[in-house]
Structures are given as C-alpha cells and as structure tokens.
Design a protein around this motif. Structure first.
Motif, PDB file in Angstrom:
ATOM      1  N   LEU A 124    -110.153  22.062  32.475  1.00 13.86           N
ATOM      2  CA  LEU A 124    -111.252  22.161  33.443  1.00 13.86           C
ATOM      3  C   LEU A 124    -112.590  22.282  32.728  1.00 13.86           C
ATOM      4  O   LEU A 124    -113.645  22.063  33.298  1.00 13.86           O
ATOM      5  CB  LEU A 124    -111.064  23.394  34.348  1.00 13.86           C
TER       6      LEU A 124
ATOM      7  N   PRO B 219    -107.449  17.844  32.910  1.00  9.58           N
ATOM      8  CA  PRO B 219    -106.216  18.357  33.512  1.00  9.58           C
ATOM      9  C   PRO B 219    -105.107  17.318  33.413  1.00  9.58           C
ATOM     10  O   PRO B 219    -105.384  16.118  33.320  1.00  9.58           O
ATOM     11  CB  PRO B 219    -106.612  18.569  34.982  1.00  9.58           C
TER      12      PRO B 219
ATOM     13  N   PHE C  78    -104.407  30.455  40.424  1.00  4.24           N
ATOM     14  CA  PHE C  78    -105.757  30.998  40.358  1.00  4.24           C
ATOM     15  C   PHE C  78    -105.793  32.441  40.840  1.00  4.24           C
ATOM     16  O   PHE C  78    -104.945  32.889  41.600  1.00  4.24           O
ATOM     17  CB  PHE C  78    -106.694  30.145  41.215  1.00  4.24           C
TER      18      PHE C  78
ATOM     19  N   SER D 186    -106.563  30.387  45.999  1.00  5.38           N
ATOM     20  CA  SER D 186    -107.098  29.032  46.146  1.00  5.38           C
ATOM     21  C   SER D 186    -106.143  28.073  46.856  1.00  5.38           C
ATOM     22  O   SER D 186    -105.950  26.950  46.424  1.00  5.38           O
ATOM     23  CB  SER D 186    -107.476  28.443  44.785  1.00  5.38           C
TER      24      SER D 186
ATOM     25  N   TRP E 258    -106.866  24.849  55.426  1.00  2.00           N
ATOM     26  CA  TRP E 258    -106.655  23.964  56.580  1.00  2.00           C
ATOM     27  C   TRP E 258    -105.302  23.271  56.515  1.00  2.00           C
ATOM     28  O   TRP E 258    -104.940  22.542  57.413  1.00  2.00           O
ATOM     29  CB  TRP E 258    -107.774  22.928  56.672  1.00  2.00           C
TER      30      TRP E 258
ATOM     31  N   ALA F 254    -100.453  14.438  44.323  1.00  2.00           N
ATOM     32  CA  ALA F 254    -101.503  14.152  43.358  1.00  2.00           C
ATOM     33  C   ALA F 254    -100.982  14.227  41.933  1.00  2.00           C
ATOM     34  O   ALA F 254    -101.192  13.327  41.131  1.00  2.00           O
ATOM     35  CB  ALA F 254    -102.647  15.140  43.556  1.00  2.00           C
ATOM     36  N   ALA F 255    -100.257  15.331  41.625  1.00  2.00           N
ATOM     37  CA  ALA F 255     -99.895  15.579  40.234  1.00  2.00           C
ATOM     38  C   ALA F 255     -98.661  14.791  39.811  1.00  2.00           C
ATOM     39  O   ALA F 255     -98.477  14.512  38.631  1.00  2.00           O
ATOM     40  CB  ALA F 255     -99.660  17.073  40.018  1.00  2.00           C
TER      41      ALA F 255
ATOM     42  N   ASP G 187    -113.530  26.982  43.614  1.00  2.00           N
ATOM     43  CA  ASP G 187    -112.081  27.201  43.610  1.00  2.00           C
ATOM     44  C   ASP G 187    -111.333  25.974  44.125  1.00  2.00           C
ATOM     45  O   ASP G 187    -110.333  25.552  43.542  1.00  2.00           O
ATOM     46  CB  ASP G 187    -111.722  28.389  44.517  1.00  2.00           C
ATOM     47  N   PHE G 188    -111.806  25.423  45.238  1.00  2.00           N
ATOM     48  CA  PHE G 188    -111.124  24.262  45.820  1.00  2.00           C
ATOM     49  C   PHE G 188    -111.305  23.033  44.929  1.00  2.00           C
ATOM     50  O   PHE G 188    -110.402  22.217  44.794  1.00  2.00           O
ATOM     51  CB  PHE G 188    -111.644  23.975  47.234  1.00  2.00           C
TER      52      PHE G 188
ATOM     53  N   ASN H   5    -111.557  23.167  41.720  1.00  2.00           N
ATOM     54  CA  ASN H   5    -110.646  23.375  40.596  1.00  2.00           C
ATOM     55  C   ASN H   5    -109.213  23.019  40.966  1.00  2.00           C
ATOM     56  O   ASN H   5    -108.490  22.425  40.165  1.00  2.00           O
ATOM     57  CB  ASN H   5    -110.715  24.824  40.113  1.00  2.00           C
ATOM     58  N   VAL H   6    -108.798  23.393  42.179  1.00  2.00           N
ATOM     59  CA  VAL H   6    -107.457  23.038  42.635  1.00  2.00           C
ATOM     60  C   VAL H   6    -107.300  21.518  42.598  1.00  2.00           C
ATOM     61  O   VAL H   6    -106.326  20.987  42.062  1.00  2.00           O
ATOM     62  CB  VAL H   6    -107.198  23.564  44.068  1.00  2.00           C
TER      63      VAL H   6
ATOM     64  N   ARG I 296    -108.882  19.425  40.837  1.00  8.99           N
ATOM     65  CA  ARG I 296    -108.886  18.898  39.470  1.00  8.99           C
ATOM     66  C   ARG I 296    -107.590  19.206  38.744  1.00  8.99           C
ATOM     67  O   ARG I 296    -107.011  18.336  38.086  1.00  8.99           O
ATOM     68  CB  ARG I 296    -110.080  19.460  38.697  1.00  8.99           C
ATOM     69  N   VAL I 297    -107.129  20.460  38.875  1.00  9.58           N
ATOM     70  CA  VAL I 297    -105.903  20.839  38.166  1.00  9.58           C
ATOM     71  C   VAL I 297    -104.722  19.984  38.621  1.00  9.58           C
ATOM     72  O   VAL I 297    -103.911  19.545  37.819  1.00  9.58           O
ATOM     73  CB  VAL I 297    -105.599  22.346  38.366  1.00  9.58           C
ATOM     74  N   PHE I 298    -104.637  19.730  39.933  1.00 11.00           N
ATOM     75  CA  PHE I 298    -103.523  18.933  40.436  1.00 11.00           C
ATOM     76  C   PHE I 298    -103.876  17.443  40.496  1.00 11.00           C
ATOM     77  O   PHE I 298    -103.119  16.653  41.030  1.00 11.00           O
ATOM     78  CB  PHE I 298    -103.065  19.460  41.795  1.00 11.00           C
ATOM     79  N   GLN I 299    -105.042  17.095  39.962  1.00  7.80           N
ATOM     80  CA  GLN I 299    -105.439  15.694  39.803  1.00  7.80           C
ATOM     81  C   GLN I 299    -105.441  14.901  41.103  1.00  7.80           C
ATOM     82  O   GLN I 299    -104.838  13.820  41.195  1.00  7.80           O
ATOM     83  CB  GLN I 299    -104.518  15.028  38.781  1.00  7.80           C
ATOM     84  N   PHE I 300    -106.092  15.461  42.109  1.00  8.42           N
ATOM     85  CA  PHE I 300    -106.260  14.740  43.373  1.00  8.42           C
ATOM     86  C   PHE I 300    -107.002  13.436  43.104  1.00  8.42           C
ATOM     87  O   PHE I 300    -107.947  13.411  42.313  1.00  8.42           O
ATOM     88  CB  PHE I 300    -107.077  15.596  44.362  1.00  8.42           C
ATOM     89  N   THR I 301    -106.587  12.366  43.792  1.00  5.76           N
ATOM     90  CA  THR I 301    -107.354  11.121  43.725  1.00  5.76           C
ATOM     91  C   THR I 301    -108.648  11.335  44.529  1.00  5.76           C
ATOM     92  O   THR I 301    -108.707  12.238  45.365  1.00  5.76           O
ATOM     93  CB  THR I 301    -106.566   9.962  44.355  1.00  5.76           C
TER      94      THR I 301
ATOM     95  N   GLN J 130    -107.929  11.455  48.157  1.00  6.07           N
ATOM     96  CA  GLN J 130    -107.260  12.701  48.518  1.00  6.07           C
ATOM     97  C   GLN J 130    -108.263  13.856  48.548  1.00  6.07           C
ATOM     98  O   GLN J 130    -108.208  14.715  49.423  1.00  6.07           O
ATOM     99  CB  GLN J 130    -106.164  12.982  47.489  1.00  6.07           C
TER     100      GLN J 130
ATOM    101  N   ARG K 144    -108.604  15.667  51.962  1.00  4.17           N
ATOM    102  CA  ARG K 144    -107.863  16.925  52.001  1.00  4.17           C
ATOM    103  C   ARG K 144    -108.704  18.141  51.618  1.00  4.17           C
ATOM    104  O   ARG K 144    -108.310  19.260  51.834  1.00  4.17           O
ATOM    105  CB  ARG K 144    -106.644  16.849  51.068  1.00  4.17           C
ATOM    106  N   VAL K 145    -109.855  17.905  50.990  1.00  5.48           N
ATOM    107  CA  VAL K 145    -110.673  19.043  50.568  1.00  5.48           C
ATOM    108  C   VAL K 145    -112.057  18.974  51.206  1.00  5.48           C
ATOM    109  O   VAL K 145    -112.432  19.836  52.007  1.00  5.48           O
ATOM    110  CB  VAL K 145    -110.799  19.113  49.027  1.00  5.48           C
TER     111      VAL K 145
END
Lengths: 278, 232
Positions: free
Chosen positions: A70, A88, A96, A100, A104, A117-118, B133-134, B136-137, B139-144, B147, B151-152
């Motif tokens: 990050l 990442p 976290f 986090s 929704w 995603a991952a 925070d959102f 980072n989530v 990024r960590v889970f590599q959202f396209t 997405q 989703r965010v």
C-alpha cells in the motif's frame, strides 16, 4: 496478471530454505522531510509468526503497509520470496484495525467481492465454496446475509479475518486486529487465528505479520517479536525470539519462566528504555 | 393598508373552498391547449420538471463523480459551479430560446440547469469523502476499477447523491412555476398567471395549495429513497 495465476502455492514448493518469505532490506520511508522509518532490515522465514510492537508513531503500521504494497519505501526494498513488492498482490492479505468491512454489502458479499477481485482464477462455484468454508471457520455462516452493522465488534473482526483468509494468501498481515475487543473475545479470536495459521495446508497461510501494542498477545502468538524504537527515524530496536513450544497453553504460559522473563524484558524496553511521555 | 387589503381584496376561505371544489370536480378535462383541467396542467408541469431533472441528473452525477475523485478536475470546475449556482435559473431562459427556438424545450432547459448544481455539489462531496480504509480494502484485494466504482465509490456516495437529487428536485419544482409564467403556454405556473390576469384570486390560492401538496409529496418520496440507500 501473471502474479495472479502463479500464486498462491505452498511454501515448501517455492522457497528454498535460504530464501526468506519476506525480506525487508535497508528500508527508509520519508514523507517530505519527516523520516518515519530509518534503515529497517528484517528477514522473515517461511512459517514464522512475527509481531511488530512499539509505541504510537513508531512506524509499525507504515512497515506493515510497505509489506502490503500500500506504500513504497523511499530507499531499500521489501521482497516476498525473492521478488520485490511493487504493490498489493494475492499472495498477501490484510486485516485492518477497524475491520473495514463494506457496510453496504452483506457479510457474505464482503467475502465474495474480495475473492472476485483477488482471485479471478476461481470460478463461481469455487468462490461460493471458499466463502462458505471461510465463514463457517469463523462461525459466522449463520449470519452471512446480515449487514456488518448488525454484528458485534468481535463478529465484524471475524468477518474481516474470514475475508483475508478466504483469499488464501501466503502472508497474512494484521494491523492491531484485536485492539478494540474485550479480553474474552480477543482470546477466542487469537486462538482461531492460530488455528488457521497452523492448518497451513488448508489455509495456505504460511506467515503472519501482526502489528500490536499488547505484550501478552505478542508473546502468546509469535515466534519472534520485533520491537521498534520510537519515531521519528524509527528503526528496529531489538528482535526477540519467543522460545516457547506450540501449541501454547495460555494458563500454563503465564507461569513459565521464559514467558515471565520475556514479559519483564519487554516491559523494561517499552516502559523504560523506549519510554514516551505520552 | 396591508390589513385592509387582507380584509377586502383577498378571497375568503369559503370562496377558496368553492374554487378548489370546482377545480377538482373535473380535473382532467381538455378543451384545447389553453383550457385544461387543473390536474392536466399539473401533469404537464411535472413532465417538464421530470424531463429537465432527469437530464440534469444524467449530467450532474457523472460530473460530480469525476469532480469528487479527480482533484485537478475539481479545482478547475469548482469556480465555474460556484459562479453559476447563484444565478437565477430564469436568466437562462433567453439562452434556451436561442438554443431551441421554442418556449417548451427552453422551459425544460431552465429546469435542467436548475437541477444540475445541488446534485453536482453533493455527488462530488460524497465521492471525495470515501474513507482511506475502504480505499485500502479495494487496493489490498485488488478491486478492478469497475468493481471499485460499483462496490465502493457509488454505494458510499449514494446517500449524498440522493440528497443532492432531493434538493435539485425541490428547487426545480419551485422554479417551474416561475418558468411557466414566463413561457406562458401551459402548466400550473401558467394557470396561476392566467388566474391573476382574470383577477380570480380563489383560483390563485387553490393553485398555491396544489403546488405545495405536490412538492411535499415528492419530497417525502425522496425522503423514503434516502432512508433506503442509507447504510448506517
């Protein structure tokens, strides 16, 4: 994309005994003129559970973010199994401090969206099965259709752990994961975490790197404890080896000399040597 | 003077009641463009408001999303928005006439302009507030990127967007009355002006009541929508 397709695999299959799982080499992190981290060096070996402890502002979260990809070092580099981390990746996943979860989305969708995603290599069925398994492991499968706001703090952190663990990362990163929980919930979650980590064949998690400010937690969970000096210009003050056999028994542990010596030493470090006036 | 006007010139309650009764007795009649039942007129006003409002939202939401997520765009467009926002939408009527050569689309154009600003500002505010925070989530889970937006970013900003739409609609409903007085074709605003020209004050007051009830009803609908998209 090639990263996504080649990982994760079992540690033994990739790492030669001489390749650290994580190598932090000559890492400096500066924000303008502010020096957060100065010359941090640390090797973490496959299978190790490592805690990073220190006072507020000691750069421990910065260090974790560097491993997560990050954030990036100003100097030096962080490697995972010999490859330099540039961002990442599915080989690392994170829990976290404040859970986090996306408020929704339902508990279940928080996990499936992360998986989508991952782990684009998984098909729909695999994804649903992995989600079921992760939620059952943390005991929240019955609550899968609830929103996170309908859950307690402990339950939310369980969902966050399930989400991180479902990805089957090689390295699980935890940023003060249990700080906001009561002692009993905290103990349960620590044991669940240890369970997932030691069942490596199943979870794929080889290493855990956890930031904490709780001495007892660090000793109970870790193989090694990294004590950071105070920031700015934070660096590694000392690395302690927790020479206690696993599985560890919480009740017996607190009476053992090794434990008491370690705790006394850490209290001395954090309370006297690295004392802050906060 | 004001008091005596109140007593002698303004309609009595009984007269208003009678006028309202007559208007609502046959509200849907249609005897040509200049002689229509009150609900027919209300409906044509609502159609204009919804066309302009929908067009406005269609432009304002993406514009707000871009302004909220790209600081450079925000810095560039913010002065423009702040400059145009306080301008009475009616001032745009001549521009609408020049652009569309007809009063009807020019009226919709006024509503379009009216509906833009609150939605742009609220959307940009909502989008720019996505907590680290959102992010980072994601990024960590590599959202396209898709997405991340679906989703965010949008779910986070949705309550703000709906609030923007609610304010936009409220102002649009206020402005349509004046716009129709200006364009003078049909609609509830035209009715008010027509009744005034005929010195039919009971009809003017009746129209005020109908406009108020309609505005209140739609505001309540937006209120329900706001609660629906809230995730807290």
């Amino acid at each position: 994309m090639s990263e996504v397709l080649t990982l994760p695999q079992k540690s033994s299959a990739i790492a030669s005994p001489l390749t650290p799982a994580l190598a932090i080499q000559g890492v400096h992190r500066r924000y303008g003129s502010f020096v957060a981290l100065e010359d941090v060096n640390l090797d973490i070996w496959p299978g190790e559970f490592v805690s990073i402890i220190g006072h507020s502002g000691c750069g421990k979260s910065t260090l974790l973010n560097l491993i997560a990809g990050l954030d990036h070092p100003t100097e030096g580099h962080v490697q995972i199994l010999g490859r330099t981390i540039t961002g990442p990746g599915p080989d690392r996943s994170m829990v976290f401090q404040n859970y986090s979860l996306l408020p929704w989305l339902s508990v279940r969708h928080n996990v499936t969206e992360a998986l989508k995603a991952a782990r684009p290599d998984m098909n729909g069925t695999e994804r649903e099965q992995t989600t079921d398994h992760a939620l059952k492991t943390v005991g929240l499968w019955p609550h899968q259709h609830k929103r996170p706001t309908a859950l307690s703090g402990g339950q939310r952190q369980r969902v966050a752990i399930a989400r991180a663990f479902a990805v089957h990362p090689r390295v699980l990163l935890l940023d003060e994961p249990f700080g906001a929980l009561d002692a009993i919930t905290k103990g349960k979650l620590q044991d669940e975490l240890l369970g997932m980590w030691s069942a490596e064949g199943e979870s794929g998690i080889s290493n855990v790197v956890m930031v904490t400010h709780d001495i007892d937690e660090a000793i109970y969970l870790s193989d090694r404890i990294v004590v950071m000096s105070n920031g700015p210009r934070a660096h590694i003050h000392e690395v302690l080896t927790v020479d206690l056999p696993r599985p560890r028994d919480r009740a017996a542990l607190v009476k053992s000399d090794t434990y008491l010596d370690l705790k006394a030493h850490m209290l001395h470090l954090l309370g006297t040597v690295l004392a802050t006036h906060a | 003077m004001l008091l005596s006007a109140l007593r002698s010139d303004l309609p009595k309650l009984s007269e208003i009641g009678a006028a309202l009764g007559t208007l609502l007795k046959d509200p849907w009649y249609n005897r040509g463009p200049n002689d229509q039942g009150i609900l027919n007129l209300l409906l044509s006003s609502l159609k204009r408001v919804f066309s302009g409002f929908a067009l406005g939202a269609l432009i304002a939401i993406p514009m707000g999303v871009v302004m909220g997520s790209v600081p450079g765009v925000r810095r560039a467009l913010d002065p423009v928005v702040q400059l145009l926002r306080p301008v009475s939408p009616l001032a745009w009527f001549p521009i609408g006439l020049v652009l569309f050569k007809s009063a009807e689309p020019a009226t919709v154009f006024i509503i379009f302009i009216t509906a833009l600003w609150p939605t742009v500002i609220n959307t940009a505010f909502g989008v720019s507030g996505v907590p680290q925070d959102f992010k980072n989530v994601a990024r960590v889970f590599q959202f396209t990127p898709t997405q991340y937006v679906l989703r965010v970013l949008l779910p986070y900003a949705l309550p703000h967007i709906v609030t923007g739409l609610r304010i936009s609609f409220g102002i649009a409903w206020m402005v349509i009355v004046a716009a129709e007085m200006l364009s003078g074709k049909s609609g509830i605003g035209f009715f008010v002006w027509d009744a005034w020209n005929a010195l039919n004050l009971p009809n003017v007051v009746s129209a005020i009541l109908i406009i108020g009830v309609t505005g209140f009803t739609f505001d309540q609908l937006f209120n329900v929508l706001e609660k629906k998209v809230s995730y807290v």
